[in-house]
Design an enzyme around this catalytic site. Structure first.
Site: not given
Ligand code: 1CP
Length: 354
Positions: A34, A83, A160, A38, A47
């Site tokens: 990562r 992703d 998921y 963010r 974003r």
């Protein structure tokens, strides 16, 4: 001719690629899971303009975010901005990244019929935006910085698909596995074929190495891993293009390390819940990636340096160490601390060429 021999020398001889082959390096290569995200002001600005999925599906922007992180941090490898869940859309899952709840799959798998409806994915076509992002990134990156492609491992993706999103206990996933084992294995086999083909398509598009993310597999017992997961992860790894190193990562895997090694990979990724030297002693002749606790990066600079020193001491100059965090960078991490970490790793690991 193997893939590797066609690589330019600047990439082939880069510290990261050498470490993947367990060859000596003049310093320990480092990249961070990562590393684009963010915690970076430039990412937050991006974003504010585009949603996460839009960003992933716009190759020029995905490439910009990937390269920007590498240039700001001075890391030894790039990882393509994408992703693990993107492949689920062309398989037939309705994917949404909601602001508060994280990823949602609106049609979770329950029955054999749900699994039968799933599609084989032609990655060059259905995930062409990832391939375009890889080509654009490769063209923009410094010629000596390898680019890592990646995919979700079958277990983590299946979780998921069955849970419909993130989970804590994986109760539905385990129930599925225990009550419909044949359907489970059919699902895992499809995920394995899709993942292998996706990774190979990324390598052909310009990724020099690939990482298989089995982030949540640490929730399984060793016996369940062996029965329900290992054959499928192994299938992905044996099907990858020769010469393209595979990094095989999971978290909470202290009880599973030997089995993950059996499933395969040139480099085994370990999180911070295991001591690096203990992991390496148990795993033997394989590369190791890890394993600083991402929370250390919200501490103070001298403390970060001390913890880097400790991990390097455990790696003990062995060839095949790729420095990384044990899991992804936390959103509250100061960018300057990450930059300092990269410098610390380089400085404290520098050795004479042999
Ligand atoms: O901007 C945002 O709010 C989106 C946050 C975000 C980002 C930056 C998500 C949503 N995914 C990503 C990028 C991403 N995901 C990368 C990019 C490259 C880099 O590392 O810099 C990678 C490799 C991933 C892989 C990924 N996605 C994993 C495996 C790695 C891990 O952290 O274990 C997993 C589990 C996901 C699922 C996912 N994507 C995003 C979220 C919020 C989640 C859910 C995590 C969870 O279930 O808790």
């Amino acid at each position: 001719m193997s893939m590797t021999s066609r690589l330019p020398a600047a990439l082939l001889d880069s510290p990261f690629m050498r470490a993947c082959r367990r060859e000596p390096t003049t310093y320990t290569p480092v990249w961070l899971m990562r590393q684009a995200g963010r915690y970076m002001e430039s990412y937050r600005r991006m974003r504010a303009r585009v949603s996460f999925l839009e960003l992933c599906k716009t190759p020029a922007l995905a490439a910009e975010v990937t390269v920007d992180a590498v240039e700001r941090l001075g890391v030894d490898a790039a990882i393509i901005f994408a992703d693990i869940l993107l492949i689920l859309e062309p398989m037939g899952m309705q994917l949404e990244f909601s602001a508060g709840d994280g990823p949602l799959l609106h049609n979770p798998l329950r029955t054999a019929a749900d699994v039968e409806r799933l599609q084989e994915v032609d990655a060059a076509e259905s995930l062409s935006f990832v391939m375009q992002a890889i080509r654009a990134t490769r063209a923009a990156l410094a010629p000596n910085v390898p680019l890592i492609g990646f995919a979700g491992a079958p277990f983590t993706l299946a979780s998921y698909m069955i849970e419909g999103g993130s989970s804590r206990q994986y109760t539905r996933t385990k129930q599925f596995m225990y009550t419909q084992p044949q359907v489970w294995h059919a699902l895992m086999a499809l995920l394995a074929r899709n993942a292998a083909h996706y990774l190979n398509t990324q390598a052909a598009a310009g990724a020099q190495a690939v990482q298989l993310f089995d982030s949540w597999v640490g929730n399984l017992s060793p016996a369940d891993y062996r029965t329900f997961v290992l054959p499928h992860s192994r299938e992905v790894i044996v099907s990858t293009t020769p010469g393209v190193p595979v990094l095989h990562f999971g978290t909470g895997t202290n009880a599973l390390l030997e089995l993950m090694r059996e499933a395969g990979g040139d480099v085994i990724g370990v999180d911070f819940r295991v001591e690096l030297d203990n992991a390496w002693q148990r795993l033997g002749d394989v590369g190791i990636q890890g394993n600083l606790d991402p929370a250390v990066l919200v501490a103070e600079r001298p403390y970060i340096r001390q913890r880097v020193r400790e991990i390097l001491r455990q790696a003990d100059g062995r060839s095949g160490h790729v420095f990384n965090l044990g899991h992804g960078i936390l959103p509250t991490t100061p960018v300057d601390n990450v930059r300092a970490l990269v410098d610390d790793v380089h400085e404290l690991s520098t050795r004479e060429p042999s």
